[in-house]
Design a protein around this motif. Sequence first.
Motif, short mmCIF file in Angstrom:
data_model
loop_
_atom_site.label_atom_id
_atom_site.label_comp_id
_atom_site.label_asym_id
_atom_site.label_seq_id
_atom_site.Cartn_x
_atom_site.Cartn_y
_atom_site.Cartn_z
N PRO A 11 0.85 -1.19 0.00
CA PRO A 11 0.00 0.00 0.00
C PRO A 11 0.88 1.24 0.00
CG PRO A 11 -0.70 -1.54 1.70
CD PRO A 11 0.61 -2.05 1.16
N ARG A 14 -0.03 7.09 2.76
CA ARG A 14 -1.37 7.67 2.69
C ARG A 14 -1.36 9.06 2.09
NH1 ARG A 14 -4.14 7.14 8.36
NH2 ARG A 14 -5.51 8.55 7.27
N ARG A 19 -11.65 11.61 2.29
CA ARG A 19 -12.02 10.27 2.72
C ARG A 19 -13.40 10.29 3.35
NH1 ARG A 19 -7.79 6.67 1.96
NH2 ARG A 19 -5.81 7.72 1.85
N GLN A 46 -6.16 1.37 6.90
CA GLN A 46 -6.81 2.23 5.92
C GLN A 46 -6.11 2.15 4.56
OE1 GLN A 46 -7.88 6.10 7.31
NE2 GLN A 46 -7.79 7.00 5.29
N SER A 47 -4.79 2.25 4.55
CA SER A 47 -4.06 2.17 3.28
C SER A 47 -4.22 0.81 2.62
CB SER A 47 -2.57 2.46 3.50
OG SER A 47 -2.39 3.80 3.88
N ASP A 50 -7.84 0.46 1.30
CA ASP A 50 -8.01 1.36 0.16
C ASP A 50 -7.40 0.75 -1.10
OD1 ASP A 50 -8.82 4.22 -0.61
OD2 ASP A 50 -6.73 4.15 -1.30
N ALA A 54 -9.41 -0.71 -4.43
CA ALA A 54 -9.10 -0.13 -5.74
C ALA A 54 -8.71 -1.22 -6.73
CB ALA A 54 -7.98 0.91 -5.60
#
Length: 74
Positions: A11, A14, A19, A46-47, A50, A54
């Motif tokens: 990842p 950030r 968000r 979170q990263s 995400d 994606a």
Amino acid sequence: MEATDKTVAMPPQRPRFERVQLNTRVRVEIEQTLQRFVVDHNTTVQSSVDLALAEFLAARGYPVSQKNDDGRSR
């Protein structure tokens, strides 16, 4: 790195995108594995989530559009 080693996309750090809260539940095993991954790779939940979402969406024909600094899609 040996030929037998597997590499996994990490990842990214950030970026400061807008968000929103995504309220969901996952299996206990998924959360435990994710927490281990986060610690082992010095990243964040979170990263990781995400990036995973994606990649999941892009693989199914729904690429996530990138936004400019002013918030407009490229």
